[in-house]
Design a protein around this motif. Structure first.
Motif, PDB file in Angstrom:
ATOM      1  N   HIS A 282       0.846  -1.202   0.000  1.00  0.00           N
ATOM      2  CA  HIS A 282       0.000   0.000   0.000  1.00  0.00           C
ATOM      3  C   HIS A 282       0.885   1.258   0.000  1.00  0.00           C
ATOM      4  O   HIS A 282       0.903   2.042   0.958  1.00  0.00           O
ATOM      5  CB  HIS A 282      -0.923   0.011   1.227  1.00  0.00           C
ATOM      6  N   GLN A 283       1.598   1.457  -1.075  1.00  0.00           N
ATOM      7  CA  GLN A 283       2.529   2.594  -1.136  1.00  0.00           C
ATOM      8  C   GLN A 283       1.811   3.941  -1.062  1.00  0.00           C
ATOM      9  O   GLN A 283       2.333   4.905  -0.507  1.00  0.00           O
ATOM     10  CB  GLN A 283       3.365   2.513  -2.413  1.00  0.00           C
ATOM     11  N   GLU A 284       0.582   3.984  -1.633  1.00  0.00           N
ATOM     12  CA  GLU A 284      -0.148   5.263  -1.603  1.00  0.00           C
ATOM     13  C   GLU A 284      -0.544   5.629  -0.178  1.00  0.00           C
ATOM     14  O   GLU A 284      -0.503   6.815   0.203  1.00  0.00           O
ATOM     15  CB  GLU A 284      -1.385   5.195  -2.510  1.00  0.00           C
ATOM     16  N   ILE A 285      -0.885   4.636   0.652  1.00  0.00           N
ATOM     17  CA  ILE A 285      -1.222   4.910   2.057  1.00  0.00           C
ATOM     18  C   ILE A 285       0.022   5.353   2.816  1.00  0.00           C
ATOM     19  O   ILE A 285      -0.029   6.302   3.612  1.00  0.00           O
ATOM     20  CB  ILE A 285      -1.847   3.663   2.712  1.00  0.00           C
ATOM     21  N   LEU A 286       1.136   4.691   2.559  1.00  0.00           N
ATOM     22  CA  LEU A 286       2.390   5.074   3.219  1.00  0.00           C
ATOM     23  C   LEU A 286       2.769   6.507   2.853  1.00  0.00           C
ATOM     24  O   LEU A 286       3.222   7.279   3.714  1.00  0.00           O
ATOM     25  CB  LEU A 286       3.497   4.105   2.812  1.00  0.00           C
ATOM     26  N   ARG A 287       2.564   6.863   1.590  1.00  0.00           N
ATOM     27  CA  ARG A 287       2.877   8.224   1.157  1.00  0.00           C
ATOM     28  C   ARG A 287       2.011   9.248   1.892  1.00  0.00           C
ATOM     29  O   ARG A 287       2.508  10.297   2.331  1.00  0.00           O
ATOM     30  CB  ARG A 287       2.677   8.335  -0.355  1.00  0.00           C
ATOM     31  N   GLU A 288       0.742   8.948   2.056  1.00  0.00           N
ATOM     32  CA  GLU A 288      -0.156   9.852   2.778  1.00  0.00           C
ATOM     33  C   GLU A 288       0.248   9.949   4.245  1.00  0.00           C
ATOM     34  O   GLU A 288       0.231  11.038   4.835  1.00  0.00           O
ATOM     35  CB  GLU A 288      -1.605   9.361   2.659  1.00  0.00           C
ATOM     36  N   PHE A 289       0.596   8.812   4.862  1.00  0.00           N
ATOM     37  CA  PHE A 289       1.026   8.824   6.266  1.00  0.00           C
ATOM     38  C   PHE A 289       2.256   9.714   6.450  1.00  0.00           C
ATOM     39  O   PHE A 289       2.343  10.489   7.406  1.00  0.00           O
ATOM     40  CB  PHE A 289       1.339   7.397   6.728  1.00  0.00           C
ATOM     41  N   ARG A 290       3.186   9.593   5.531  1.00  0.00           N
ATOM     42  CA  ARG A 290       4.415  10.393   5.638  1.00  0.00           C
ATOM     43  C   ARG A 290       4.127  11.881   5.457  1.00  0.00           C
ATOM     44  O   ARG A 290       4.764  12.728   6.087  1.00  0.00           O
ATOM     45  CB  ARG A 290       5.445   9.901   4.616  1.00  0.00           C
ATOM     46  N   GLN A 291       3.175  12.208   4.598  1.00  0.00           N
ATOM     47  CA  GLN A 291       2.798  13.617   4.433  1.00  0.00           C
ATOM     48  C   GLN A 291       2.149  14.161   5.704  1.00  0.00           C
ATOM     49  O   GLN A 291       2.367  15.315   6.079  1.00  0.00           O
ATOM     50  CB  GLN A 291       1.844  13.764   3.245  1.00  0.00           C
ATOM     51  N   ILE A 292       1.359  13.317   6.374  1.00  0.00           N
ATOM     52  CA  ILE A 292       0.744  13.737   7.643  1.00  0.00           C
ATOM     53  C   ILE A 292       1.816  14.029   8.678  1.00  0.00           C
ATOM     54  O   ILE A 292       1.777  15.053   9.372  1.00  0.00           O
ATOM     55  CB  ILE A 292      -0.228  12.650   8.150  1.00  0.00           C
ATOM     56  N   VAL A 293       2.798  13.126   8.792  1.00  0.00           N
ATOM     57  CA  VAL A 293       3.875  13.310   9.770  1.00  0.00           C
ATOM     58  C   VAL A 293       4.710  14.541   9.430  1.00  0.00           C
ATOM     59  O   VAL A 293       5.098  15.315  10.312  1.00  0.00           O
ATOM     60  CB  VAL A 293       4.757  12.050   9.834  1.00  0.00           C
ATOM     61  N   ALA A 294       4.979  14.741   8.140  1.00  0.00           N
ATOM     62  CA  ALA A 294       5.742  15.925   7.725  1.00  0.00           C
ATOM     63  C   ALA A 294       4.984  17.202   8.062  1.00  0.00           C
ATOM     64  O   ALA A 294       5.580  18.212   8.435  1.00  0.00           O
ATOM     65  CB  ALA A 294       6.036  15.865   6.228  1.00  0.00           C
ATOM     66  N   GLY A 295       3.647  17.139   7.963  1.00  0.00           N
ATOM     67  CA  GLY A 295       2.841  18.317   8.290  1.00  0.00           C
ATOM     68  C   GLY A 295       2.899  18.697   9.748  1.00  0.00           C
ATOM     69  O   GLY A 295       2.722  19.872  10.101  1.00  0.00           O
ATOM     70  N   LEU A 296       3.182  17.728  10.628  1.00  0.00           N
ATOM     71  CA  LEU A 296       3.284  18.027  12.059  1.00  0.00           C
ATOM     72  C   LEU A 296       4.461  18.935  12.348  1.00  0.00           C
ATOM     73  O   LEU A 296       4.459  19.681  13.333  1.00  0.00           O
ATOM     74  CB  LEU A 296       3.425  16.731  12.866  1.00  0.00           C
ATOM     75  N   ALA A 297       5.485  18.862  11.498  1.00  0.00           N
ATOM     76  CA  ALA A 297       6.685  19.677  11.727  1.00  0.00           C
ATOM     77  C   ALA A 297       6.529  21.087  11.206  1.00  0.00           C
ATOM     78  O   ALA A 297       7.357  21.953  11.491  1.00  0.00           O
ATOM     79  CB  ALA A 297       7.885  19.018  11.066  1.00  0.00           C
ATOM     80  N   GLN A 298       5.458  21.350  10.428  1.00  0.00           N
ATOM     81  CA  GLN A 298       5.246  22.681   9.887  1.00  0.00           C
ATOM     82  C   GLN A 298       4.536  23.575  10.893  1.00  0.00           C
ATOM     83  O   GLN A 298       3.630  23.130  11.574  1.00  0.00           O
ATOM     84  CB  GLN A 298       4.391  22.606   8.605  1.00  0.00           C
ATOM     85  N   PRO A 299       4.937  24.871  11.014  1.00  0.00           N
ATOM     86  CA  PRO A 299       4.258  25.788  11.922  1.00  0.00           C
ATOM     87  C   PRO A 299       2.852  26.075  11.469  1.00  0.00           C
ATOM     88  O   PRO A 299       2.531  25.967  10.284  1.00  0.00           O
ATOM     89  CB  PRO A 299       5.124  27.055  11.865  1.00  0.00           C
ATOM     90  N   ALA A 300       2.004  26.421  12.412  1.00  0.00           N
ATOM     91  CA  ALA A 300       0.614  26.760  12.087  1.00  0.00           C
ATOM     92  C   ALA A 300       0.574  27.978  11.203  1.00  0.00           C
ATOM     93  O   ALA A 300       1.457  28.827  11.222  1.00  0.00           O
ATOM     94  CB  ALA A 300      -0.177  27.009  13.380  1.00  0.00           C
ATOM     95  N   VAL A 301      -0.497  28.076  10.420  1.00  0.00           N
ATOM     96  CA  VAL A 301      -0.635  29.209   9.498  1.00  0.00           C
ATOM     97  C   VAL A 301      -0.604  30.531  10.243  1.00  0.00           C
ATOM     98  O   VAL A 301       0.043  31.491   9.824  1.00  0.00           O
ATOM     99  CB  VAL A 301      -1.944  29.072   8.690  1.00  0.00           C
ATOM    100  N   SER A 302      -1.276  30.607  11.389  1.00  0.00           N
ATOM    101  CA  SER A 302      -1.326  31.857  12.144  1.00  0.00           C
ATOM    102  C   SER A 302       0.050  32.236  12.664  1.00  0.00           C
ATOM    103  O   SER A 302       0.413  33.405  12.723  1.00  0.00           O
ATOM    104  CB  SER A 302      -2.289  31.724  13.324  1.00  0.00           C
ATOM    105  N   GLU A 303       0.870  31.216  13.030  1.00  0.00           N
ATOM    106  CA  GLU A 303       2.210  31.500  13.529  1.00  0.00           C
ATOM    107  C   GLU A 303       3.080  32.049  12.437  1.00  0.00           C
ATOM    108  O   GLU A 303       3.883  32.955  12.641  1.00  0.00           O
ATOM    109  CB  GLU A 303       2.815  30.227  14.122  1.00  0.00           C
ATOM    110  N   VAL A 304       2.935  31.491  11.223  1.00  0.00           N
ATOM    111  CA  VAL A 304       3.703  32.003  10.094  1.00  0.00           C
ATOM    112  C   VAL A 304       3.328  33.446   9.795  1.00  0.00           C
ATOM    113  O   VAL A 304       4.165  34.306   9.569  1.00  0.00           O
ATOM    114  CB  VAL A 304       3.475  31.120   8.833  1.00  0.00           C
ATOM    115  N   ALA A 305       2.012  33.722   9.823  1.00  0.00           N
ATOM    116  CA  ALA A 305       1.534  35.081   9.523  1.00  0.00           C
ATOM    117  C   ALA A 305       2.040  36.072  10.554  1.00  0.00           C
ATOM    118  O   ALA A 305       2.398  37.202  10.224  1.00  0.00           O
ATOM    119  CB  ALA A 305       0.011  35.093   9.473  1.00  0.00           C
ATOM    120  N   GLU A 306       2.081  35.672  11.831  1.00  0.00           N
ATOM    121  CA  GLU A 306       2.523  36.587  12.870  1.00  0.00           C
ATOM    122  C   GLU A 306       4.025  36.771  12.858  1.00  0.00           C
ATOM    123  O   GLU A 306       4.558  37.745  13.364  1.00  0.00           O
ATOM    124  CB  GLU A 306       2.096  36.061  14.246  1.00  0.00           C
ATOM    125  N   GLY A 307       4.741  35.765  12.291  1.00  0.00           N
ATOM    126  CA  GLY A 307       6.188  35.843  12.288  1.00  0.00           C
ATOM    127  C   GLY A 307       6.719  36.925  11.399  1.00  0.00           C
ATOM    128  O   GLY A 307       7.799  37.428  11.586  1.00  0.00           O
TER     129      GLY A 307
END
Length: 307
Positions: A282-307
């Motif tokens: 299920h490579q497509e599921i693994l790819r989606e899981f990895r995108q979810i985990v990568a998204g956890l490392a991204q700052p929230a939209v509001s934090e970026v805007a305030e920065g």
């Protein structure tokens, strides 16, 4: 004595610790500026700034390997050209430890309108004449006065909402015509739509009830807008405001659930057997899981805007 870390993962500084004074004749540009640059507004602003307050941001150079005391210019081509035209023979430079010509301007956080207002206000309070600020920025002194008085008639809550936004000066003119509560609502609408243009601010003003205006008698009908269109606009603005409030009420719990679910997926991906199974079947599921985990490392939209 502790030895410096020479491991492959060690972080090395990107610049030398001290600024140095470099003869302009020893600096080699990496690109040729177009002939139109000396006629541009940017060139005129940099010239005025250097003439009034000196060089604020030093050019970035790197040492040219095998060329003695020569340096390669990585950033600051326009500044160097201005200094040459002014007859300067040397310039203080920041020395990079590599010769990668990064596009430094892309990494600059542009000054928001309210932040610029506060800087001008502070400079005036410290005794800097408005005429000198105007000369340094190569603008008319009347514009400096408008920026100084930017928040006159704007409530503190609306100013706080817009403090990090690139909102045109004339948009604040429309906000001054409405009462504080409506100013807050208007700021929220502009943020929700990510639209800070004068036209949008005027549209919010046109959709504002007379009771929310500072001076209802001075109200003018928008050019080219019928009464029916104005009423429809008012209803749409009210609906959008209601939807914003609903989203604000559920944002916190939804974000918490997303973080918990994301951390669970992150723990799943720490299981090597599971990862191998997903890679095979299920490579497509693994790819989606990895995108979810990568998204956890991204700052929230509001934090970026305030920065």
């Amino acid at each position: 004595m502790t030895r410096p870390d020479k491991s492959p993962n060690a972080i090395s500084p990107g610049f030398e610790t001290d600024l140095i004074n470099v003869p302009i004749a020893s600096i080699l540009p990496v690109k040729q500026l177009p002939d139109t640059v000396p006629k541009s507004q940017k060139y005129a602003q940099i010239t005025a700034s250097i003439r009034e307050v000196g060089l604020i941001e030093p050019p970035v150079v790197s040492r040219a390997k095998g060329q003695g005391d020569a340096f390669i210019l990585l950033d600051g081509h326009v500044r160097l050209l201005v200094l040459k035209e002014m007859g300067e023979e040397a310039v203080t430079c920041l020395v990079a430890t590599d010769d990668e010509a990064l596009t430094y301007n892309k990494r600059i956080s542009r000054l928001a309108t309210i932040q610029e207002h506060k800087m001008i206000l502070r400079a005036v309070e410290r005794g800097v004449p408005e005429s000198r600020i105007a000369a340094a920025l190569n603008v008319d002194v009347a514009l400096i006065r408008r920026k100084r008085n930017l928040l006159n008639g704007i409530c503190a809550e609306a100013a706080e909402l817009l403090k990090a936004r690139h909102c045109p000066i004339n948009s604040f003119r429309a906000l001054r015509k409405v009462k504080p509560l409506r100013q807050i609502q208007a700021a929220e609408l502009m943020i929700a739509a990510n639209n800070y243009t004068v036209a949008y601010a005027e549209a919010i003003l046109a959709a504002t009830d007379a009771t929310d205006l500072v001076d209802p008698a001075a109200r003018k009908s928008p050019v080219g807008v019928t009464r029916e269109q104005a009423e429809r606009m008012k209803a749409e603005m009210a609906s959008l405001q209601k939807n914003i409030k609903l989203i604000e009420g559920t944002l916190g719990p939804d974000h918490l659930r997303l973080v918990v679910a994301g951390r669970y997926v992150e723990r799943l991906l720490q299981n090597d057997r599971l990862v191998r199974f997903l890679e095979r079947n299920h490579q497509e599921i693994l790819r989606e899981f990895r995108q979810i985990v990568a998204g956890l490392a991204q700052p929230a939209v509001s934090e970026v805007a305030e920065g």
